[in-house]
Design a protein around this motif. Structure first.
Motif, PDB file in Angstrom:
ATOM      1  N   GLN A  88       0.551  -0.996   0.335  1.00 25.85           N
ATOM      2  CA  GLN A  88       0.327   0.234  -0.069  1.00 25.85           C
ATOM      3  C   GLN A  88       0.527   1.696  -0.083  1.00 25.85           C
ATOM      4  OE1 GLN A  88      -3.096   0.524  -0.093  1.00 25.85           O
ATOM      5  NE2 GLN A  88      -3.303  -1.854  -0.728  1.00 25.85           N
ATOM      6  N   ASP A  89       0.127   1.956  -1.025  1.00 20.61           N
ATOM      7  CA  ASP A  89       1.264   3.207  -0.916  1.00 20.61           C
ATOM      8  C   ASP A  89       1.022   4.402  -0.362  1.00 20.61           C
ATOM      9  OD1 ASP A  89       3.243   5.565  -1.626  1.00 20.61           O
ATOM     10  OD2 ASP A  89       2.248   5.286  -4.545  1.00 20.61           O
ATOM     11  N   SER A  90       0.998   4.617   1.189  1.00 21.09           N
ATOM     12  CA  SER A  90       0.164   5.967   2.009  1.00 21.09           C
ATOM     13  C   SER A  90       1.480   6.523   2.927  1.00 21.09           C
ATOM     14  CB  SER A  90      -1.038   5.328   3.216  1.00 21.09           C
ATOM     15  OG  SER A  90      -0.836   4.882   3.427  1.00 21.09           O
ATOM     16  N   LEU A  91       1.809   7.888   2.871  1.00 23.82           N
ATOM     17  CA  LEU A  91       2.441   8.247   3.534  1.00 23.82           C
ATOM     18  C   LEU A  91       1.963   9.903   4.390  1.00 23.82           C
ATOM     19  CD1 LEU A  91       5.217   8.044   2.006  1.00 23.82           C
ATOM     20  CD2 LEU A  91       5.483  10.142   1.506  1.00 23.82           C
ATOM     21  N   ALA A  92       2.471  10.252   5.192  1.00 24.57           N
ATOM     22  CA  ALA A  92       1.982  11.462   5.888  1.00 24.57           C
ATOM     23  C   ALA A  92       1.480  13.144   5.386  1.00 24.57           C
ATOM     24  CB  ALA A  92       3.380  11.819   6.583  1.00 24.57           C
ATOM     25  N   PRO A  93       0.202  13.301   5.358  1.00 21.30           N
ATOM     26  CA  PRO A  93       0.178  14.022   3.979  1.00 21.30           C
ATOM     27  C   PRO A  93       1.109  15.765   4.219  1.00 21.30           C
ATOM     28  CG  PRO A  93      -1.621  14.378   5.870  1.00 21.30           C
ATOM     29  CD  PRO A  93      -0.044  12.777   6.203  1.00 21.30           C
ATOM     30  N   PHE A  94       1.260  16.084   3.232  1.00 20.24           N
ATOM     31  CA  PHE A  94       1.847  17.771   3.109  1.00 20.24           C
ATOM     32  C   PHE A  94       1.064  19.127   3.731  1.00 20.24           C
ATOM     33  CE2 PHE A  94       0.757  19.005  -0.361  1.00 20.24           C
ATOM     34  CZ  PHE A  94       0.333  18.590  -1.397  1.00 20.24           C
ATOM     35  N   PRO A  95       1.467  19.558   4.946  1.00 22.24           N
ATOM     36  CA  PRO A  95       0.220  20.593   5.032  1.00 22.24           C
ATOM     37  C   PRO A  95      -1.185  21.472   3.405  1.00 22.24           C
ATOM     38  CG  PRO A  95       2.516  21.268   5.408  1.00 22.24           C
ATOM     39  CD  PRO A  95       2.244  20.394   4.627  1.00 22.24           C
ATOM     40  N   GLY A  96      -1.603  21.413   3.839  1.00 22.36           N
ATOM     41  CA  GLY A  96      -2.875  22.500   3.436  1.00 22.36           C
ATOM     42  C   GLY A  96      -2.356  23.238   2.806  1.00 22.36           C
ATOM     43  N   GLU A  97      -2.328  24.244   3.772  1.00 27.24           N
ATOM     44  CA  GLU A  97      -2.185  25.834   3.288  1.00 27.24           C
ATOM     45  C   GLU A  97      -0.729  25.378   1.622  1.00 27.24           C
ATOM     46  OE1 GLU A  97      -1.998  24.567   6.304  1.00 27.24           O
ATOM     47  OE2 GLU A  97      -3.522  25.879   6.528  1.00 27.24           O
ATOM     48  N   GLN A  98      -0.298  24.615   1.823  1.00 27.33           N
ATOM     49  CA  GLN A  98       1.311  24.014   1.287  1.00 27.33           C
ATOM     50  C   GLN A  98       0.463  23.769  -0.405  1.00 27.33           C
ATOM     51  OE1 GLN A  98       4.326  22.151   1.970  1.00 27.33           O
ATOM     52  NE2 GLN A  98       6.067  21.747   0.294  1.00 27.33           N
ATOM     53  N   ALA A  99      -0.219  22.556  -0.445  1.00 27.28           N
ATOM     54  CA  ALA A  99      -1.485  22.510  -1.345  1.00 27.28           C
ATOM     55  C   ALA A  99      -2.059  23.481  -2.047  1.00 27.28           C
ATOM     56  CB  ALA A  99      -2.587  21.549  -0.530  1.00 27.28           C
ATOM     57  N   VAL A 100      -2.309  24.814  -1.240  1.00 27.83           N
ATOM     58  CA  VAL A 100      -2.963  25.695  -1.437  1.00 27.83           C
ATOM     59  C   VAL A 100      -2.358  26.637  -2.425  1.00 27.83           C
ATOM     60  CG1 VAL A 100      -4.814  27.916  -1.889  1.00 27.83           C
ATOM     61  CG2 VAL A 100      -4.904  26.141   0.144  1.00 27.83           C
ATOM     62  N   LYS A 101      -1.199  26.611  -2.146  1.00 22.38           N
ATOM     63  CA  LYS A 101      -0.552  27.390  -2.709  1.00 22.38           C
ATOM     64  C   LYS A 101      -0.244  27.149  -4.388  1.00 22.38           C
ATOM     65  CE  LYS A 101       2.974  29.920   0.326  1.00 22.38           C
ATOM     66  NZ  LYS A 101       3.202  29.229   1.650  1.00 22.38           N
ATOM     67  N   ILE A 102       0.678  25.571  -4.131  1.00 23.75           N
ATOM     68  CA  ILE A 102       0.569  24.466  -5.325  1.00 23.75           C
ATOM     69  C   ILE A 102      -0.664  25.087  -6.144  1.00 23.75           C
ATOM     70  CG2 ILE A 102       0.851  22.658  -6.507  1.00 23.75           C
ATOM     71  CD1 ILE A 102       2.559  21.538  -3.362  1.00 23.75           C
ATOM     72  N   VAL A 103      -1.791  25.081  -6.312  1.00 20.54           N
ATOM     73  CA  VAL A 103      -3.121  24.871  -6.615  1.00 20.54           C
ATOM     74  C   VAL A 103      -2.664  26.841  -7.346  1.00 20.54           C
ATOM     75  CG1 VAL A 103      -5.881  25.219  -6.813  1.00 20.54           C
ATOM     76  CG2 VAL A 103      -4.142  23.723  -6.123  1.00 20.54           C
ATOM     77  N   GLU A 104      -2.967  27.061  -6.896  1.00 26.67           N
ATOM     78  CA  GLU A 104      -2.948  28.950  -7.488  1.00 26.67           C
ATOM     79  C   GLU A 104      -1.350  28.674  -7.942  1.00 26.67           C
ATOM     80  OE1 GLU A 104      -2.491  31.239  -3.270  1.00 26.67           O
ATOM     81  OE2 GLU A 104      -4.766  31.188  -3.457  1.00 26.67           O
ATOM     82  N   ARG A 105      -0.430  28.401  -8.013  1.00 27.21           N
ATOM     83  CA  ARG A 105       0.482  28.646  -8.719  1.00 27.21           C
ATOM     84  C   ARG A 105       0.047  27.676 -10.178  1.00 27.21           C
ATOM     85  NH1 ARG A 105       5.294  26.523  -6.210  1.00 27.21           N
ATOM     86  NH2 ARG A 105       5.031  24.407  -6.872  1.00 27.21           N
ATOM     87  N   GLU A 106      -0.474  26.483  -9.982  1.00 25.54           N
ATOM     88  CA  GLU A 106      -0.668  25.830 -11.232  1.00 25.54           C
ATOM     89  C   GLU A 106      -1.897  26.601 -12.064  1.00 25.54           C
ATOM     90  OE1 GLU A 106       0.986  22.750 -12.566  1.00 25.54           O
ATOM     91  OE2 GLU A 106       2.367  23.744 -11.507  1.00 25.54           O
ATOM     92  N   LEU A 107      -2.932  27.217 -11.296  1.00 24.07           N
ATOM     93  CA  LEU A 107      -3.941  27.839 -11.803  1.00 24.07           C
ATOM     94  C   LEU A 107      -3.815  29.039 -12.537  1.00 24.07           C
ATOM     95  CD1 LEU A 107      -6.832  25.784 -10.197  1.00 24.07           C
ATOM     96  CD2 LEU A 107      -5.624  24.965 -12.155  1.00 24.07           C
ATOM     97  N   GLY A 108      -2.815  29.770 -11.667  1.00 22.39           N
ATOM     98  CA  GLY A 108      -2.743  31.085 -12.058  1.00 22.39           C
ATOM     99  C   GLY A 108      -3.634  31.941 -11.846  1.00 22.39           C
ATOM    100  N   LEU A 109      -4.198  31.509 -10.241  1.00 20.60           N
ATOM    101  CA  LEU A 109      -4.960  32.253  -9.890  1.00 20.60           C
ATOM    102  C   LEU A 109      -5.201  32.488  -8.608  1.00 20.60           C
ATOM    103  CD1 LEU A 109      -8.507  29.830 -11.954  1.00 20.60           C
ATOM    104  CD2 LEU A 109      -7.679  32.177 -12.733  1.00 20.60           C
ATOM    105  N   PRO A 110      -5.735  33.283  -8.094  1.00 24.38           N
ATOM    106  CA  PRO A 110      -6.098  33.113  -6.941  1.00 24.38           C
ATOM    107  C   PRO A 110      -7.015  32.322  -6.259  1.00 24.38           C
ATOM    108  CG  PRO A 110      -6.864  34.976  -7.365  1.00 24.38           C
ATOM    109  CD  PRO A 110      -6.257  34.520  -8.216  1.00 24.38           C
ATOM    110  N   LEU A 111      -6.876  30.953  -4.870  1.00 27.75           N
ATOM    111  CA  LEU A 111      -7.624  29.945  -5.122  1.00 27.75           C
ATOM    112  C   LEU A 111      -8.878  30.272  -5.166  1.00 27.75           C
ATOM    113  CD1 LEU A 111      -7.437  26.751  -3.732  1.00 27.75           C
ATOM    114  CD2 LEU A 111      -8.139  27.941  -1.911  1.00 27.75           C
ATOM    115  N   SER A 112      -9.520  31.750  -4.440  1.00 26.87           N
ATOM    116  CA  SER A 112     -10.673  31.710  -4.359  1.00 26.87           C
ATOM    117  C   SER A 112     -11.513  32.184  -5.996  1.00 26.87           C
ATOM    118  CB  SER A 112     -11.213  33.450  -3.356  1.00 26.87           C
ATOM    119  OG  SER A 112     -10.911  34.017  -4.163  1.00 26.87           O
TER     120      SER A 112
END
Ligand SMILES: Nc1ncnc2c1ncn2[C@@H]1O[C@H](COP(=O)(O)OP(=O)(O)O)[C@@H](O)[C@H]1O
Ligand SMILES: [Mg+2]
Length: 507
Positions: A88-112
């Motif tokens: 099974q491939d499971s691992l401790a998660p990385f922080p949600g705030e970091q996830a948000v940063k990645i999303v914003e950078r990738e989509l080129g939009l503020p999260l909201s």
């Protein structure tokens, strides 16, 4: 200098873990027994179980390596492959705030602007990505899969080290060469490369959704392309019970046998109708929704089988289900998978030796996937190099059978799919199959020639991606052991002669 020291330390660490889990038998060097006796933790566990434990201890890249090896029943043996597929491939998660940063950078939009709401706590975290639930700005419930920060760099570094390690081990320990570690690491690198671009996964989901459009027994969530990029994938959110929660399904009044039958149908449709299958359908990726419909997620690992291979598979499966081992053997020769100079009789005897013990069991206990796994072990000794996609399929069948057995231990899911396979055979092999029932018919061999040429070319230019090829050993032997870049013309003429000789001799 520093990276070299880091690599060295890591390698010593790996050697230590391997020794402690009593896995030195793989290397079999002088004195390995003594070292094991002194340092290994003794256990009665099977080698596959010990290997799994060691790989988990070594971390994500090694877990992935184990998952790759689990598709190589031909190399590690069918039991070890089965043990490894439980990894099974499971691992401790990385922080949600970091996830948000990645999303914003990738989509080129503020999260909201992209999402109306976004759950900071992930629902799942594995070595490559983690998943957060969210609601889009236009009000749709979605699941957002986000690549781990720096995962590309981490995997590249590990894979480079693994590839160096594989080359060393290959040179130093001839006994392990049979595991073809270099090739396995290359395959791993290729599949990780694809998994690390979520647009590929999006494309796979979309293709599969197209294939199953209008089929309400097997659903695929739709892709939200406007919120998808290399490191972010937004999918329609689905909900349901994991497919192995049989008790809960019964409690809710679902018809479990019908669900099994739909699963068998879906598997058949993916493999035979579409030639494009989900290769990771464990219960974490397959759900049953409140209407009793199957829903799949996670399209990171997919397999393809071309039409010719599907013909081969169908003939072989029916051959097995009918206990016709000669047919199973012949189809290997017919497809050109086993060199024509091998004996069909000896090959069908070898097939019988692994198949009959399995087929002798009650029908619900027969594992077609195990059968294929053992078949691949046999074919390896007959100089057949199995197509990677077939190995992936075998592993997927193993997982599907596991699910099938959970859903209804009294039913064999391939028996459920058998009428579909037979119908497909009648439609697709049709007239050709009836008219030309002899296997080694000259006309048929002539038909095969373009493919033989193609195969020769492929095996020599080493373009192995997804295609069948002759065992390199076979080609080399045919060329009198000339390892220094055999000429294409020579190999082609050998193949032509061999094909024609087989056709004439065996007709
Ligand atoms: N579209 C979706 N709807 C609901 N849950 C999802 C969806 N996609 C993923 N998940 C949840 O997240 C988990 C991990 O997602 P998955 O795509 O399987 O990632 P991984 O490749 O890391 O296994 C799944 O097992 C499932 O529980
Ligand atoms: Mg998954």
């Amino acid at each position: 200098m520093i990276p070299a020291i880091r690599t060295l330390t890591r390698m010593i660490g790996i050697a230590w873990v391997i020794t402690r889990h009593d896995l030195l038998v793989f290397l079999d060097f002088p004195g390995s027994d003594t070292v094991s006796r002194l340092l290994a933790r003794r256990s009665d566990d099977r080698i596959g179980t010990r290997l799994s434990a060691a790989l988990v201890e070594l971390g994500p890249t090694f877990i992935k390596l184990g998952q790759t090896l689990s598709t190589r029943a031909d190399l590690v043996g069918e039991q070890t492959a089965a043990d490894l597929s439980e990894l099974q491939d499971s691992l401790a998660p990385f922080p949600g705030e970091q996830a948000v940063k990645i999303v914003e950078r990738e989509l080129g939009l503020p999260l909201s602007q992209a999402y109306h709401s976004f759950d900071l706590v992930p629902v799942a975290a594995a070595s490559i990505a983690q998943v957060h639930f969210a609601v889009t700005a236009d009000g749709k419930d979605v699941a957002v899969k986000i690549l781990r920060p720096d995962v590309e760099r981490a995997f590249h570094r590990d894979l480079e080290m693994l590839s160096r390690l594989a080359r060393w081990v290959d040179r130093l320990f001839p006994s392990i060469r049979r595991l073809r570690l270099i090739e396995v690491v290359e395959t791993l690198a290729q599949s990780v490369e694809l998994e690390m671009d979520l647009r590929f996964e999006a494309a796979a989901a979309a293709e599969m959704a197209e294939n199953f459009a209008g089929d309400d027994t097997f659903l695929i969530p739709s892709v939200d392309w406007s919120r998808t990029a290399r490191r972010v994938l937004t999918l329609e959110r689905v909900s349901g019970l994991p497919v192995d929660e049989v008790e809960q399904m019964r409690a809710k009044g679902y018809n479990v046998t019908r669900i099994l039958s739909h699963a068998a149908q879906a598997f058949f449709n993916m493999v035979f109708r579409d030639g494009f299958f989900h290769a990771d359908l464990h219960p974490g990726n397959l759900f049953v929704d409140q209407h009793g419909r199957l829903v799949a997620v996670d399209f990171g690992i997919m397999g393809r089988v071309d039409l010719e291979t599907r013909h081969f598979l169908a003939t072989m499966l029916i051959g097995f289900l009918n206990g016709d081992f000669r047919k199973v053997a012949e189809i290997h020769f017919q497809a050109g998978y086993v060199p024509a100079h091998k004996s069909v009789d000896a090959f069908s005897q070898a097939i019988r030796s692994v198949a009959q013990p399995i087929l002798g069991k009650p029908i619900n206990e027969i594992s077609v996937a195990r059968l294929l796994g053992q078949l691949f072990e046999v074919t390896e000794t007959f100089s057949m190099e199995t197509q990677p996609q077939l190995l992936l399929l075998q592993k997927s069948m193993l997982v599907a059978e596991g699910i099938g057995r959970r859903l209804d231990p009294d039913v064999n899911m391939w028996e459920l799919a058998r009428p579909l396979i037979e119908k497909w055979m009648r439609q697709n092999l049709g007239v050709k199959a009836r008219v030309k029932s002899t296997v080694f018919d000259i006309a048929q061999t002539m038909e095969r020639l373009p493919r033989l040429l193609d195969m020769a070319e492929r095996s020599l230019t080493d373009m192995q991606s997804g295609g069948l090829r002759l065992h390199s050993e076979t080609v080399r032997k045919a060329l009198n052991g000339d390892r220094s870049g055999p000429s294409l013309v020579l190999a082609l003429s050998w193949l032509l002669t061999a094909a024609l000789a087989a056709a004439l001799l065996l007709n």
